[in-house]
Scaffold this motif. Structure first.
Motif, PDB file in Angstrom:
ATOM      1  N   LYS A   1      60.622  52.151  67.750  1.00 44.06           N
ATOM      2  CA  LYS A   1      60.195  53.191  66.817  1.00 44.06           C
ATOM      3  C   LYS A   1      58.672  53.274  66.752  1.00 44.06           C
ATOM      4  O   LYS A   1      58.097  54.370  66.737  1.00 44.06           O
ATOM      5  CB  LYS A   1      60.758  52.924  65.426  1.00 44.06           C
ATOM      6  CG  LYS A   1      60.460  54.053  64.441  1.00 44.06           C
ATOM      7  CD  LYS A   1      61.043  53.778  63.067  1.00 44.06           C
ATOM      8  CE  LYS A   1      60.773  54.958  62.140  1.00 44.06           C
ATOM      9  NZ  LYS A   1      61.234  54.709  60.762  1.00 44.06           N
ATOM     10  N   ARG A   2      58.013  52.122  66.725  1.00 42.66           N
ATOM     11  CA  ARG A   2      56.545  52.119  66.662  1.00 42.66           C
ATOM     12  C   ARG A   2      55.945  52.795  67.884  1.00 42.66           C
ATOM     13  O   ARG A   2      55.029  53.618  67.771  1.00 42.66           O
ATOM     14  CB  ARG A   2      56.024  50.684  66.555  1.00 42.66           C
ATOM     15  CG  ARG A   2      54.502  50.599  66.445  1.00 42.66           C
ATOM     16  CD  ARG A   2      54.051  49.174  66.204  1.00 42.66           C
ATOM     17  NE  ARG A   2      54.181  48.342  67.391  1.00 42.66           N
ATOM     18  CZ  ARG A   2      53.281  48.298  68.380  1.00 42.66           C
ATOM     19  NH1 ARG A   2      52.197  49.086  68.332  1.00 42.66           N
ATOM     20  NH2 ARG A   2      53.462  47.501  69.413  1.00 42.66           N
TER      21      ARG A   2
ATOM     22  N   THR B   1      65.245  49.577  67.151  1.00 39.02           N
ATOM     23  CA  THR B   1      64.373  48.433  66.885  1.00 39.02           C
ATOM     24  C   THR B   1      63.030  48.918  66.359  1.00 39.02           C
ATOM     25  O   THR B   1      62.606  50.044  66.639  1.00 39.02           O
ATOM     26  CB  THR B   1      64.140  47.599  68.155  1.00 39.02           C
ATOM     27  OG1 THR B   1      63.379  48.378  69.100  1.00 39.02           O
ATOM     28  CG2 THR B   1      65.466  47.198  68.799  1.00 39.02           C
ATOM     29  N   ASP B   2      62.359  48.070  65.623  1.00 44.06           N
ATOM     30  CA  ASP B   2      61.037  48.412  65.096  1.00 44.06           C
ATOM     31  C   ASP B   2      60.050  48.671  66.222  1.00 44.06           C
ATOM     32  O   ASP B   2      59.188  49.555  66.125  1.00 44.06           O
ATOM     33  CB  ASP B   2      60.520  47.286  64.199  1.00 44.06           C
ATOM     34  CG  ASP B   2      61.303  47.170  62.892  1.00 44.06           C
ATOM     35  OD1 ASP B   2      61.975  48.161  62.523  1.00 44.06           O
ATOM     36  OD2 ASP B   2      61.256  46.110  62.254  1.00 44.06           O
TER      37      ASP B   2
ATOM     38  N   TYR C   1      65.342  54.449  71.201  1.00 43.27           N
ATOM     39  CA  TYR C   1      65.402  54.008  69.801  1.00 43.27           C
ATOM     40  C   TYR C   1      66.721  54.445  69.164  1.00 43.27           C
ATOM     41  O   TYR C   1      67.337  53.695  68.398  1.00 43.27           O
ATOM     42  CB  TYR C   1      64.221  54.586  69.023  1.00 43.27           C
ATOM     43  CG  TYR C   1      64.340  54.421  67.526  1.00 43.27           C
ATOM     44  CD1 TYR C   1      64.190  53.173  66.925  1.00 43.27           C
ATOM     45  CD2 TYR C   1      64.631  55.519  66.709  1.00 43.27           C
ATOM     46  CE1 TYR C   1      64.319  53.018  65.546  1.00 43.27           C
ATOM     47  CE2 TYR C   1      64.753  55.370  65.334  1.00 43.27           C
ATOM     48  CZ  TYR C   1      64.602  54.122  64.755  1.00 43.27           C
ATOM     49  OH  TYR C   1      64.729  53.974  63.392  1.00 43.27           O
TER      50      TYR C   1
END
Length: 396
Positions: free
Chosen positions: A93-94, A89-90, A84
């Motif tokens: 991170k998620r 990117t989302d 990350y």
């Protein structure tokens, strides 16, 4: 789906460049990081719906996982945080947040010395990148749990619990957990944590090393005198052999402790261990060590990619801290190891290897446990090494 498949083949196909010309290190790094990202996301999706589970290895065609109690629990979240950091990117991170959360109960464990591996690699990287105060809170509690294992008479942190064989066992691996204490000391102002880390490193410096700067795996101390009563191994070939990952922990650990304290004896120790590794007659041409430098069946002995990844990451940092003429030698060796780890021999083809990044690591050879398999900590230190190299490239 077809386009994704073609993309994966294209990424891997970049390696073919090096068949005819020497692949520039910048391209090795980017290729390694791209494969790492694809593998990590693949693996994250595989385990996403297995509540509380964290990837451990892939063996016999089967994905093996653990829960927060395993010493390896923090490595996969750490891989995701590193990736990350490189590509924010989302999705990454998620997944990094999801898997980090699964390690959280470890903060209350007082039965293990591995809380640095477990919490610093996961929550530590998460806090560094997001400054989420909850992450710091978890680490602060975890550091207090780890501190309960420090003994003032021995002046070290107890690794394993006592047994008939060992009164107060300390393993060289424990050097890696000192960064956790150091970080919390600096971040919270709790200086006694740094004092514990420094004392442990000093005790290990005095008793864990042989005249040639190879190290024992286990040193057990008498709890009354505070002096060693046993020096030997648990995972190495023999009591006086040089277990490869143990030498890697020593190299990385003393490099890190010099960075944290500025004490010259730690730099000198890191340099001596690095020299031992670099000049060892049993270090193969591709610089990926056998699982033990003294394994009796060399050259047929299994290689340990995890040891190479830890060594490479430590050597990269040492090359920047060591201002002597040998500094360049450490970087050269690390780059050779990264090139080998990024070759088809060790770097998995995207979509294979159960989603793990590197092949050919050794967990505990003596117990025939996790031999010649991928391991989450090999992946962690490989990605860390790639990012350290990338940072150097960007600075130059």
């Amino acid at each position: 789906m077809k386009n994704i498949f073609i993309g994966l083949i294209a990424v891997w196909g970049l390696f073919l460049v090096s068949c005819e010309t020497r692949e520039p290190m910048a391209e090795v790094i980017e290729r390694g990081l791209e494969v790492s990202k694809r593998q990590a996301v693949f693996l994250a999706k595989e385990v996403e719906n297995q509540e509380g589970r964290l990837p451990r290895t892939y063996e016999g065609g089967e994905l093996k996982t653990s829960d927060y109690r395993a010493w390896i629990s923090g490595f996969f979240p750490g891989v995701l945080w590193y990736l990350y950091e490189n590509t924010p990117t989302d999705e990454l991170k998620r997944y990094a947040e999801l898997y980090t959360e699964r390690v959280e109960p470890a903060k209350d464990m007082t039965t293990t010395h591995d809380l640095g591996f477990m919490l610093y690699c996961s929550f530590g990287n998460g806090y560094r990148l997001t400054k989420n105060p909850y992450y710091l809170e978890v680490m602060t509690m975890g550091a207090e749990s780890l501190a309960t294992r420090y003994d003032e008479r021995v002046k070290a942190i107890k690794s394993w619990n006592s047994s008939e064989k060992w009164q107060f066992p300390v393993i060289i691996d424990n050097m890696m957990n000192l960064e956790f204490l150091s970080y919390l000391a600096k971040t919270t102002g709790e200086k006694r944590l740094m004092n514990m880390a420094d004392s442990h490193a000093q005790t290990t410096l005095r008793h864990h090393f042989r005249d040639d700067y190879s190290c024992y795996h286990v040193v057990s101390y008498d709890t009354l005198s505070g002096q060693p009563h046993f020096k030997g191994t648990h995972q190495g070939y023999a009591d006086r052999s040089a277990w490869a990952r143990g030498q890697a922990w020593a190299l990385y650990g003393y490099t890190m402790m010099y960075r944290e304290t500025g004490k010259a004896e730690y730099l000198e120790q890191a340099r001596k261990v690095a020299s031992y590794i670099k000049n060892h007659p049993h270090l193969p041409d591709d610089k990926i060590p056998y699982w033990d430098f003294d394994a009796p069946d060399i050259p047929a002995a299994p290689r340990d990619a995890s040891a190479a990844a830890v060594m490479a990451s430590g050597l990269i940092e040492l090359s920047q801290l060591d201002k002597s003429k040998e500094g360049a030698d450490w970087l050269e060796l690390a780059e050779m190891q990264i090139r080998s780890l990024s070759s088809p021999e060790y770097l998995a083809k995207p979509g294979t290897n159960g989603g793990f990044i590197l092949k050919h690591s050794v967990g505990n050879y003596n117990k025939n446990s996790e031999v010649d398999v991928p391991l989450s900590y090999a992946d962690y230190y490989y990605v860390e090494a790639l990012l350290r190299l990338k940072k150097l490239q960007n600075e130059n």
